[in-house]
Design a protein around this motif. Sequence first.
Motif, PDB file in Angstrom:
ATOM      1  N   LYS A  19       0.871  -1.178   0.000  1.00  0.00           N
ATOM      2  CA  LYS A  19       0.000   0.000   0.000  1.00  0.00           C
ATOM      3  C   LYS A  19       0.901   1.218   0.000  1.00  0.00           C
ATOM      4  CE  LYS A  19      -4.448  -1.171   1.527  1.00  0.00           C
ATOM      5  NZ  LYS A  19      -5.507  -0.241   1.473  1.00  0.00           N
ATOM      6  N   SER A  67      -7.457   7.630  -0.709  1.00  0.00           N
ATOM      7  CA  SER A  67      -6.758   7.702  -1.994  1.00  0.00           C
ATOM      8  C   SER A  67      -5.466   6.880  -2.020  1.00  0.00           C
ATOM      9  CB  SER A  67      -6.443   9.162  -2.333  1.00  0.00           C
ATOM     10  OG  SER A  67      -5.498   9.683  -1.425  1.00  0.00           O
ATOM     11  N   THR A  68      -5.214   6.091  -0.978  1.00  0.00           N
ATOM     12  CA  THR A  68      -4.007   5.267  -0.932  1.00  0.00           C
ATOM     13  C   THR A  68      -4.143   4.081  -1.884  1.00  0.00           C
ATOM     14  OG1 THR A  68      -3.552   5.868   1.353  1.00  0.00           O
ATOM     15  CG2 THR A  68      -2.547   3.835   0.564  1.00  0.00           C
ATOM     16  N   PRO A  69      -3.332   4.056  -2.955  1.00  0.00           N
ATOM     17  CA  PRO A  69      -3.413   2.935  -3.893  1.00  0.00           C
ATOM     18  C   PRO A  69      -2.652   1.712  -3.373  1.00  0.00           C
ATOM     19  CG  PRO A  69      -1.833   4.528  -4.673  1.00  0.00           C
ATOM     20  CD  PRO A  69      -2.421   5.088  -3.406  1.00  0.00           C
ATOM     21  N   ARG A  70      -2.926   0.589  -4.016  1.00  0.00           N
ATOM     22  CA  ARG A  70      -2.300  -0.673  -3.635  1.00  0.00           C
ATOM     23  C   ARG A  70      -1.683  -1.308  -4.879  1.00  0.00           C
ATOM     24  NH1 ARG A  70      -5.555  -6.050  -1.766  1.00  0.00           N
ATOM     25  NH2 ARG A  70      -6.423  -5.786  -3.836  1.00  0.00           N
ATOM     26  N   GLN A  79      -2.131  -5.728 -10.259  1.00  0.00           N
ATOM     27  CA  GLN A  79      -3.008  -4.593 -10.017  1.00  0.00           C
ATOM     28  C   GLN A  79      -2.162  -3.471  -9.442  1.00  0.00           C
ATOM     29  OE1 GLN A  79      -6.414  -5.313  -7.530  1.00  0.00           O
ATOM     30  NE2 GLN A  79      -6.850  -3.145  -7.337  1.00  0.00           N
ATOM     31  N   GLY A  81      -2.957   0.382  -8.305  1.00  0.00           N
ATOM     32  CA  GLY A  81      -4.020   1.371  -8.137  1.00  0.00           C
ATOM     33  C   GLY A  81      -5.328   0.822  -8.676  1.00  0.00           C
ATOM     34  N   ARG A  82      -5.984   1.585  -9.545  1.00  0.00           N
ATOM     35  CA  ARG A  82      -7.269   1.161 -10.118  1.00  0.00           C
ATOM     36  C   ARG A  82      -7.130   0.255 -11.329  1.00  0.00           C
ATOM     37  NH1 ARG A  82      -9.672   6.060 -12.152  1.00  0.00           N
ATOM     38  NH2 ARG A  82      -7.555   6.802 -12.128  1.00  0.00           N
ATOM     39  N   CYS A 116       0.783   5.674 -11.556  1.00  0.00           N
ATOM     40  CA  CYS A 116       0.307   5.575 -10.177  1.00  0.00           C
ATOM     41  C   CYS A 116       1.472   6.064  -9.316  1.00  0.00           C
ATOM     42  CB  CYS A 116      -0.088   4.141  -9.826  1.00  0.00           C
ATOM     43  SG  CYS A 116      -0.788   3.997  -8.174  1.00  0.00           S
ATOM     44  N   ARG A 118       3.224   8.660  -6.354  1.00  0.00           N
ATOM     45  CA  ARG A 118       3.045   9.377  -5.100  1.00  0.00           C
ATOM     46  C   ARG A 118       4.307  10.192  -4.869  1.00  0.00           C
ATOM     47  NH1 ARG A 118      -1.234   8.621  -6.321  1.00  0.00           N
ATOM     48  NH2 ARG A 118      -2.949   7.692  -5.208  1.00  0.00           N
TER      49      ARG A 118
END
Length: 171
Positions: A19, A67-70, A79, A81-82, A116, A118
Motif C-alpha cells: 500500500k 486515496s491510498t493505492p495498492r 493490479q 491502483g485502479r 500511479c 506518489r
Amino acid sequence: MHESTPAPAPEARVLYEEKLRPSPWIWMIAVMISSLSILVFVPIGVEIGLTVAVVVFAIIAILLTVSTPRILVTDRTLQVGRAGIEREHVGAVTGYRGEDASHQRGPALHGLAYMCLRGWIDPVVRIQIEDRRDRTPYWLASTRNPERLVEVLGGTMARAADTEEHPGTSA
C-alpha cells in the motif's frame, strides 16, 4: 489499461502486496495545515478554532487514506491502483531509484503511460504492457520496494542492468 479488475480468484497466490501510504512528513504537513486553520477562526472563538482544526485534519486524513493505492501481484494478475492486467500481458519490468526515477517521472515519461505515482515515494517501477488491444505502452508506479517488486515480476533494476552492459564502469 484494464480498469476495475475483479479481486483475484481465491486460488490465486499473492506474490507481492504494497500500500502506497503517506510518509510521516505528509502527516506532519496535514497537522500543520489543520493547525493553521485555528489562526483563521480564533478571533471568533478558541473552541471554534480548535473544532475547525480537528475537522480539517479529519478531512485530510480521510482523503489521504481513501486515496491510498495498492500494488498487488498474484501468479495470474497485476493490479496497480485502479488498473489491473493479466500477467501474460506484462513485458519488461525495470526499477529505478534516485535521478533515474526522476528522469522516468519527467523527461522520459510517455504521454499515454498509466501512472500511479506518489510524490512522497521516490523509487518507481516501469512495467511494459504487451497487450495489443491496449494503447498504454507501460505503467509507471511508485514503490518503496522496487527491488522486491522487480524480482517478483522478473525484471531488473536500472543500475544493475547498466553495470551488466558496461562492465568495469560505475553507475
